[in-house]
Design a protein around this motif. Structure first.
Motif, short mmCIF file in Angstrom:
data_model
loop_
_atom_site.label_atom_id
_atom_site.label_comp_id
_atom_site.label_asym_id
_atom_site.label_seq_id
_atom_site.Cartn_x
_atom_site.Cartn_y
_atom_site.Cartn_z
N ALA A 165 0.95 -1.04 0.05
CA ALA A 165 -0.12 -0.03 -0.02
C ALA A 165 1.00 1.27 0.06
O ALA A 165 0.59 2.27 -0.70
N ASN A 166 2.06 1.35 0.82
CA ASN A 166 2.85 2.43 0.93
C ASN A 166 3.51 2.68 -0.54
O ASN A 166 3.51 3.99 -1.20
N TRP A 167 3.69 1.65 -1.39
CA TRP A 167 4.55 1.69 -2.62
C TRP A 167 3.57 2.19 -3.41
O TRP A 167 3.57 3.05 -4.38
N LEU A 168 2.12 1.62 -3.51
CA LEU A 168 1.01 2.15 -4.57
C LEU A 168 0.81 3.66 -4.11
O LEU A 168 0.58 4.39 -4.96
N GLN A 169 0.68 3.96 -2.82
CA GLN A 169 0.31 5.44 -2.66
C GLN A 169 1.62 6.51 -2.76
O GLN A 169 1.16 7.59 -3.29
N ALA A 206 -1.36 6.21 -6.05
CA ALA A 206 -2.60 5.39 -6.26
C ALA A 206 -3.46 6.04 -4.96
O ALA A 206 -3.22 6.17 -3.72
N GLY A 207 -4.82 5.87 -5.43
CA GLY A 207 -5.80 6.49 -4.30
C GLY A 207 -7.04 6.27 -5.00
O GLY A 207 -7.16 5.44 -5.77
N TRP A 214 -1.39 -7.90 -2.53
CA TRP A 214 -1.83 -6.73 -3.58
C TRP A 214 -3.29 -6.41 -3.60
O TRP A 214 -3.59 -5.28 -3.70
N ILE A 215 -4.07 -7.42 -3.47
CA ILE A 215 -5.51 -7.45 -3.60
C ILE A 215 -5.76 -6.63 -2.36
O ILE A 215 -6.60 -5.34 -2.60
N LEU A 216 -5.33 -6.89 -1.18
CA LEU A 216 -5.66 -6.18 -0.02
C LEU A 216 -5.16 -4.80 0.04
O LEU A 216 -5.60 -3.74 0.56
N ASP A 232 -4.40 1.74 -14.65
CA ASP A 232 -3.47 2.63 -14.46
C ASP A 232 -2.06 2.03 -13.97
O ASP A 232 -0.83 2.52 -14.21
N ILE A 233 -2.27 0.98 -13.07
CA ILE A 233 -0.99 0.38 -12.32
C ILE A 233 -1.25 -1.06 -12.64
O ILE A 233 -2.25 -1.72 -12.45
#
Length: 200
Positions: A43-47, A52-53, A72-74, A90-91
């Motif tokens: 989640a930190n990597w995505l954000q 990502a949001g 990754w789903i969570l 997007d990702i």
């Protein structure tokens, strides 16, 4: 923290993912705390790395029977993003795929590119109930589905269908999942018995 993750955190020592890979002979158990640590890193990597949001679409292009797909789903839901089956999302998260935005290794003990990410996560924007959480082939599920309460029980579920839906229903009921990768079907009956599951 979304309700599914609160359930994992509430009893973080209990196994939440049991992963078999018959090609390698692996059997791995991931406790709630271990799953949460990986979810937080992802989640930190995505954000922080991908901005990502809510509204961001994420294609988790990982085999549904690989344990890395779980976090990754969570993590996608944790940042409020939309889980999508569109490869042009997007990702895109891949497995041993250098064309993906992030490529995870197939080998369970191989280092992931997200290993250095923080173990704790706070969303910049909390997902709203009306946000779209899943968009899979036209099957759209609003984020409110993740907030629904369910009877508290501790089911152990063998994943045989859609992983995202199984995680949603199982973790909402405070349960755990079993993944069988490269399954030797001759071992299934004994394995289900050992894991305390009814014979399929």
């Amino acid at each position: 923290m979304i309700p599914l993750l609160r359930n994992l955190a509430a009893d973080n020592a209990r196994p939440r993912v049991t992963y078999y890979n018959d090609a390698t002979g692996e059997r791995i158990e991931l406790s709630g705390s271990t799953v949460l640590r990986w979810v937080n890193k992802a989640a930190n990597w995505l954000q922080d790395e991908m901005d990502a949001g809510p509204g961001t679409s994420v294609h988790v292009d990982l085999p549904a029977d690989h344990w890395r797909a779980v976090y990754w789903i969570l993590a996608t839901w944790a940042v409020g993003a939309v889980l999508s089956d569109d490869p042009d999302a997007d990702i895109r998260i891949g497995l041993d795929d250098p064309t993906a935005d992030l490529s995870e290794p197939e080998a369970s003990l191989a280092p992931s590119d997200i290993t250095s990410q923080p173990d704790a996560f706070t969303a910049y924007v909390d997902p709203a109930p009306e946000d779209l959480a899943v968009d899979l082939g036209g099957a759209q599920v609003p984020y409110a589905a993740l907030l629904a309460t369910a009877p508290r029980q501790t089911p152990r579920v063998l994943v045989t269908g859609d992983l995202a839906q199984t995680l949603l229903t199982t973790y909402a009921r405070d349960g755990s999942v079993i993944l069988l990768r490269n399954e030797d079907v001759d071992k299934r009956a004994a394995r289900l018995l050992a894991e305390g599951l009814p014979l399929a």
